[in-house]
Design a protein around this motif. Structure first.
Motif, PDB file in Angstrom:
ATOM      1  N   ASN A  88     -14.329 -13.940 -36.429  1.00  0.00           N
ATOM      2  CA  ASN A  88     -15.410 -14.450 -35.586  1.00  0.00           C
ATOM      3  C   ASN A  88     -15.814 -15.853 -36.030  1.00  0.00           C
ATOM      4  OD1 ASN A  88     -17.463 -14.546 -33.709  1.00  0.00           O
ATOM      5  ND2 ASN A  88     -18.890 -13.363 -34.944  1.00  0.00           N
ATOM      6  N   LEU A  89     -15.937 -16.053 -37.335  1.00  0.00           N
ATOM      7  CA  LEU A  89     -16.303 -17.361 -37.855  1.00  0.00           C
ATOM      8  C   LEU A  89     -15.251 -18.402 -37.491  1.00  0.00           C
ATOM      9  CD1 LEU A  89     -18.342 -18.958 -39.536  1.00  0.00           C
ATOM     10  CD2 LEU A  89     -17.039 -18.338 -41.558  1.00  0.00           C
ATOM     11  N   GLY A  90     -13.994 -18.022 -37.579  1.00  0.00           N
ATOM     12  CA  GLY A  90     -12.920 -18.930 -37.201  1.00  0.00           C
ATOM     13  C   GLY A  90     -12.995 -19.322 -35.737  1.00  0.00           C
ATOM     14  N   ARG A  91     -13.253 -18.345 -34.877  1.00  0.00           N
ATOM     15  CA  ARG A  91     -13.390 -18.647 -33.446  1.00  0.00           C
ATOM     16  C   ARG A  91     -14.571 -19.560 -33.193  1.00  0.00           C
ATOM     17  NH1 ARG A  91     -12.170 -13.153 -32.819  1.00  0.00           N
ATOM     18  NH2 ARG A  91     -14.364 -12.676 -32.589  1.00  0.00           N
ATOM     19  N   ARG A  92     -15.690 -19.287 -33.837  1.00  0.00           N
ATOM     20  CA  ARG A  92     -16.879 -20.112 -33.626  1.00  0.00           C
ATOM     21  C   ARG A  92     -16.667 -21.546 -34.087  1.00  0.00           C
ATOM     22  NH1 ARG A  92     -22.151 -17.053 -35.607  1.00  0.00           N
ATOM     23  NH2 ARG A  92     -23.009 -19.007 -34.901  1.00  0.00           N
ATOM     24  N   LYS A  93     -15.979 -21.714 -35.220  1.00  0.00           N
ATOM     25  CA  LYS A  93     -15.680 -23.064 -35.710  1.00  0.00           C
ATOM     26  C   LYS A  93     -14.773 -23.799 -34.732  1.00  0.00           C
ATOM     27  CE  LYS A  93     -16.277 -22.724 -40.684  1.00  0.00           C
ATOM     28  NZ  LYS A  93     -15.613 -22.904 -41.991  1.00  0.00           N
ATOM     29  N   ALA A  94     -13.776 -23.101 -34.209  1.00  0.00           N
ATOM     30  CA  ALA A  94     -12.859 -23.709 -33.252  1.00  0.00           C
ATOM     31  C   ALA A  94     -13.600 -24.106 -31.976  1.00  0.00           C
ATOM     32  CB  ALA A  94     -11.725 -22.747 -32.933  1.00  0.00           C
ATOM     33  N   GLN A  95     -14.510 -23.253 -31.518  1.00  0.00           N
ATOM     34  CA  GLN A  95     -15.287 -23.571 -30.316  1.00  0.00           C
ATOM     35  C   GLN A  95     -16.179 -24.785 -30.552  1.00  0.00           C
ATOM     36  OE1 GLN A  95     -17.351 -19.946 -29.494  1.00  0.00           O
ATOM     37  NE2 GLN A  95     -15.666 -19.053 -28.323  1.00  0.00           N
ATOM     38  N   ALA A  96     -16.823 -24.837 -31.711  1.00  0.00           N
ATOM     39  CA  ALA A  96     -17.710 -25.957 -32.033  1.00  0.00           C
ATOM     40  C   ALA A  96     -16.908 -27.252 -32.111  1.00  0.00           C
ATOM     41  CB  ALA A  96     -18.435 -25.690 -33.342  1.00  0.00           C
ATOM     42  N   LYS A  97     -15.727 -27.185 -32.706  1.00  0.00           N
ATOM     43  CA  LYS A  97     -14.884 -28.365 -32.817  1.00  0.00           C
ATOM     44  C   LYS A  97     -14.435 -28.829 -31.437  1.00  0.00           C
ATOM     45  CE  LYS A  97     -10.915 -30.120 -35.353  1.00  0.00           C
ATOM     46  NZ  LYS A  97      -9.847 -29.802 -36.302  1.00  0.00           N
ATOM     47  N   ALA A  98     -14.075 -27.889 -30.580  1.00  0.00           N
ATOM     48  CA  ALA A  98     -13.643 -28.233 -29.229  1.00  0.00           C
ATOM     49  C   ALA A  98     -14.796 -28.861 -28.446  1.00  0.00           C
ATOM     50  CB  ALA A  98     -13.126 -26.998 -28.515  1.00  0.00           C
ATOM     51  N   ARG A  99     -15.991 -28.333 -28.625  1.00  0.00           N
ATOM     52  CA  ARG A  99     -17.152 -28.909 -27.936  1.00  0.00           C
ATOM     53  C   ARG A  99     -17.411 -30.332 -28.416  1.00  0.00           C
ATOM     54  NH1 ARG A  99     -20.529 -24.694 -29.525  1.00  0.00           N
ATOM     55  NH2 ARG A  99     -19.694 -22.872 -28.530  1.00  0.00           N
ATOM     56  N   THR A 100     -17.281 -30.559 -29.716  1.00  0.00           N
ATOM     57  CA  THR A 100     -17.510 -31.891 -30.274  1.00  0.00           C
ATOM     58  C   THR A 100     -16.485 -32.875 -29.734  1.00  0.00           C
ATOM     59  OG1 THR A 100     -18.371 -30.911 -32.291  1.00  0.00           O
ATOM     60  CG2 THR A 100     -17.702 -33.190 -32.425  1.00  0.00           C
ATOM     61  N   VAL A 101     -15.231 -32.482 -29.714  1.00  0.00           N
ATOM     62  CA  VAL A 101     -14.171 -33.344 -29.203  1.00  0.00           C
ATOM     63  C   VAL A 101     -14.388 -33.609 -27.723  1.00  0.00           C
ATOM     64  CG1 VAL A 101     -11.700 -33.461 -28.716  1.00  0.00           C
ATOM     65  CG2 VAL A 101     -12.492 -32.666 -30.943  1.00  0.00           C
ATOM     66  N   GLN A 102     -14.765 -32.590 -26.982  1.00  0.00           N
ATOM     67  CA  GLN A 102     -14.981 -32.730 -25.544  1.00  0.00           C
ATOM     68  C   GLN A 102     -16.151 -33.673 -25.260  1.00  0.00           C
ATOM     69  OE1 GLN A 102     -15.992 -29.126 -23.551  1.00  0.00           O
ATOM     70  NE2 GLN A 102     -15.331 -29.863 -21.565  1.00  0.00           N
ATOM     71  N   SER A 103     -17.256 -33.500 -25.972  1.00  0.00           N
ATOM     72  CA  SER A 103     -18.425 -34.344 -25.730  1.00  0.00           C
ATOM     73  C   SER A 103     -18.157 -35.773 -26.167  1.00  0.00           C
ATOM     74  CB  SER A 103     -19.658 -33.785 -26.437  1.00  0.00           C
ATOM     75  OG  SER A 103     -19.511 -33.869 -27.842  1.00  0.00           O
ATOM     76  N   ASP A 104     -17.391 -35.984 -27.224  1.00  0.00           N
ATOM     77  CA  ASP A 104     -17.040 -37.337 -27.653  1.00  0.00           C
ATOM     78  C   ASP A 104     -16.178 -38.016 -26.587  1.00  0.00           C
ATOM     79  OD1 ASP A 104     -18.398 -37.034 -29.996  1.00  0.00           O
ATOM     80  OD2 ASP A 104     -16.634 -36.685 -31.246  1.00  0.00           O
ATOM     81  N   GLY A 105     -15.271 -37.297 -26.015  1.00  0.00           N
ATOM     82  CA  GLY A 105     -14.408 -37.852 -24.966  1.00  0.00           C
ATOM     83  C   GLY A 105     -15.184 -38.201 -23.714  1.00  0.00           C
ATOM     84  N   ASN A 106     -16.146 -37.376 -23.341  1.00  0.00           N
ATOM     85  CA  ASN A 106     -16.940 -37.623 -22.137  1.00  0.00           C
ATOM     86  C   ASN A 106     -17.814 -38.858 -22.302  1.00  0.00           C
ATOM     87  OD1 ASN A 106     -15.901 -35.441 -20.826  1.00  0.00           O
ATOM     88  ND2 ASN A 106     -17.584 -34.071 -21.306  1.00  0.00           N
ATOM     89  N   GLU A 107     -18.405 -39.048 -23.462  1.00  0.00           N
ATOM     90  CA  GLU A 107     -19.283 -40.194 -23.682  1.00  0.00           C
ATOM     91  C   GLU A 107     -18.510 -41.503 -23.619  1.00  0.00           C
ATOM     92  OE1 GLU A 107     -22.382 -37.795 -26.574  1.00  0.00           O
ATOM     93  OE2 GLU A 107     -21.279 -39.495 -27.361  1.00  0.00           O
TER      94      GLU A 107
END
Length: 51
Positions: free
Chosen positions: A28-47
């Protein structure tokens, strides 16, 4: 039938339960870290794309 309630069996089932919980928590922790990383990458790309 009486073997079900012996302390040895109880300790064994508790230990296996602990192992299953540890594995589930780690996954679960691994999935959550991966999701958080994906969100960070996605939001950085959008900005950068909008600016």
């Amino acid at each position: 039938m009486a073997d079900k309630d012996t302390p040895r069996n109880k300790a064994k089932t508790e230990a296996s339960r602990e192992d299953r919980l540890k594995a589930a928590l780690k996954a679960n922790l691994g999935r959550r870290k991966a999701q958080a990383k994906a969100r960070t990458v996605q939001s950085d790309g959008n900005e950068e794309g909008e600016g």
